[in-house]
Design a protein around this motif. Structure first.
Motif, mmCIF file in Angstrom:
data_model
loop_
_atom_site.group_PDB
_atom_site.id
_atom_site.type_symbol
_atom_site.label_atom_id
_atom_site.label_comp_id
_atom_site.label_asym_id
_atom_site.label_seq_id
_atom_site.Cartn_x
_atom_site.Cartn_y
_atom_site.Cartn_z
ATOM 1 N N ASP A 70 0.869 -1.159 0.000
ATOM 2 C CA ASP A 70 0.000 0.000 0.000
ATOM 3 C C ASP A 70 0.922 1.229 0.000
ATOM 4 O O ASP A 70 2.135 1.108 0.216
ATOM 5 C CB ASP A 70 -0.863 -0.080 1.270
ATOM 6 N N ASP A 77 -0.096 5.019 1.244
ATOM 7 C CA ASP A 77 -0.277 5.956 2.362
ATOM 8 C C ASP A 77 -0.120 5.264 3.710
ATOM 9 O O ASP A 77 -0.829 4.292 4.004
ATOM 10 C CB ASP A 77 -1.670 6.602 2.308
ATOM 11 N N ASP A 78 0.784 5.747 4.513
ATOM 12 C CA ASP A 78 1.051 5.231 5.856
ATOM 13 C C ASP A 78 1.642 3.823 5.858
ATOM 14 O O ASP A 78 1.760 3.197 6.912
ATOM 15 C CB ASP A 78 -0.193 5.276 6.759
ATOM 16 N N THR A 79 1.986 3.332 4.676
ATOM 17 C CA THR A 79 2.766 2.090 4.596
ATOM 18 C C THR A 79 4.181 2.441 4.137
ATOM 19 O O THR A 79 5.152 2.099 4.809
ATOM 20 C CB THR A 79 2.106 1.093 3.626
ATOM 21 N N ASP A 88 -1.659 -0.726 5.946
ATOM 22 C CA ASP A 88 -1.875 -0.178 7.288
ATOM 23 C C ASP A 88 -3.322 -0.043 7.705
ATOM 24 O O ASP A 88 -3.587 0.346 8.844
ATOM 25 C CB ASP A 88 -1.270 1.227 7.364
ATOM 26 N N ASP A 118 -7.933 -2.895 3.661
ATOM 27 C CA ASP A 118 -6.772 -3.318 2.873
ATOM 28 C C ASP A 118 -6.662 -4.822 2.640
ATOM 29 O O ASP A 118 -6.093 -5.242 1.639
ATOM 30 C CB ASP A 118 -5.480 -2.830 3.543
HETATM 31 MG MG LIG Z 1 -2.691 3.160 3.660
#
Ligand SMILES: [Mg+2]
Length: 221
Positions: A13, A15-17, A174, A179
């Motif tokens: 992923d 974003d934020d991964t 995340d 996900d």
């Molecule tokens: Mg994400």
């Protein structure tokens, strides 16, 4: 592809991964605050106030709140959102993401599957220089809103693009709310990366959406 089609794929992923989503928001806030400074003529630090609002339940109404506080017309909000989505983001990979992409590249096929508005996600991917570092990138919005996660299309197409069987694919992400539903159903290995600062880390898992593994750092891959 080498012996017998047993090649492994690790798909991330975005974003934020791979990078902190909060940094993208803050980058956009700085850009909007600068671009609209004259029209808002605020008597406070607009960018700092936006950052504060990001950590409140008003996260999705940051620009509305600022416009109201500045007695600006409601119509300015759409312009601020448009500016935000088109700004050139100043963001960087998490250090463990940078290291993992480098370390895993020689032994695995690598990919990225990301939700979010196409123009925004492609701008992030360009800013992070990710395209050169993986074998395939899919932004689900390029197929249309109906194909955002948890729709399985991106995962099916990624496995085909990489030429790796589903059971040899992993998805690292995340957000337990969306996900892992599709990759779980396809038989992928699913890995939850727990980012303490993550925007979605506390989301409850969707039905059949819990990851099979949890890690605290991409160093553990
Ligand atoms: Mg994400």
């Amino acid at each position: 592809m080498t012996r017998g089609g047993h090649e492994r794929a690790i798909v991330f992923d975005l974003d934020d991964t791979l990078y902190p989503e909060r940094a993208y928001a803050f980058s956009g806030f700085d850009s909007v605050a600068a671009a609209f400074a004259e029209r808002l003529s605020a008597d406070f630090d607009v960018s700092a106030r936006m950052r504060e609002l990001f950590d409140t339940p008003d996260r999705h109404r940051v620009f509305n709140a600022i416009a109201a506080q500045c007695n600006a017309p409601e119509s300015i909000v759409a312009e601020m959102i448009d500016h935000f989505r088109h700004h050139a983001p100043r963001i960087q990979l998490h250090s463990d993401a940078e290291a993992a992409l480098t370390r895993l590249r020689p032994s695995c096929k690598l990919g990225v599957i990301s939700d979010g508005y196409s123009i925004v996600q492609h701008a992030k991917i360009d800013a992070l220089d990710v395209r050169q570092r993986v074998d395939a990138v899919i932004v689900t919005d390029d197929y249309g809103r109906a194909f955002w996660k948890p729709h399985p299309r991106a995962f099916e197409e990624m496995a085909a693009l990489l030429g790796v069987e589903h059971r040899h694919c992993a998805y690292v992400a995340d957000n337990p709310a969306k996900d892992f539903v599709a990759p779980n159903a396809l038989g992928w290995r699913t890995v939850f990366i727990e980012r303490p600062d993550g925007v979605h880390a506390k989301n409850p898992p969707a039905d059949s959406g819990a990851a099979r593994e949890t890690i605290m750092s991409l160093d553990a891959l």
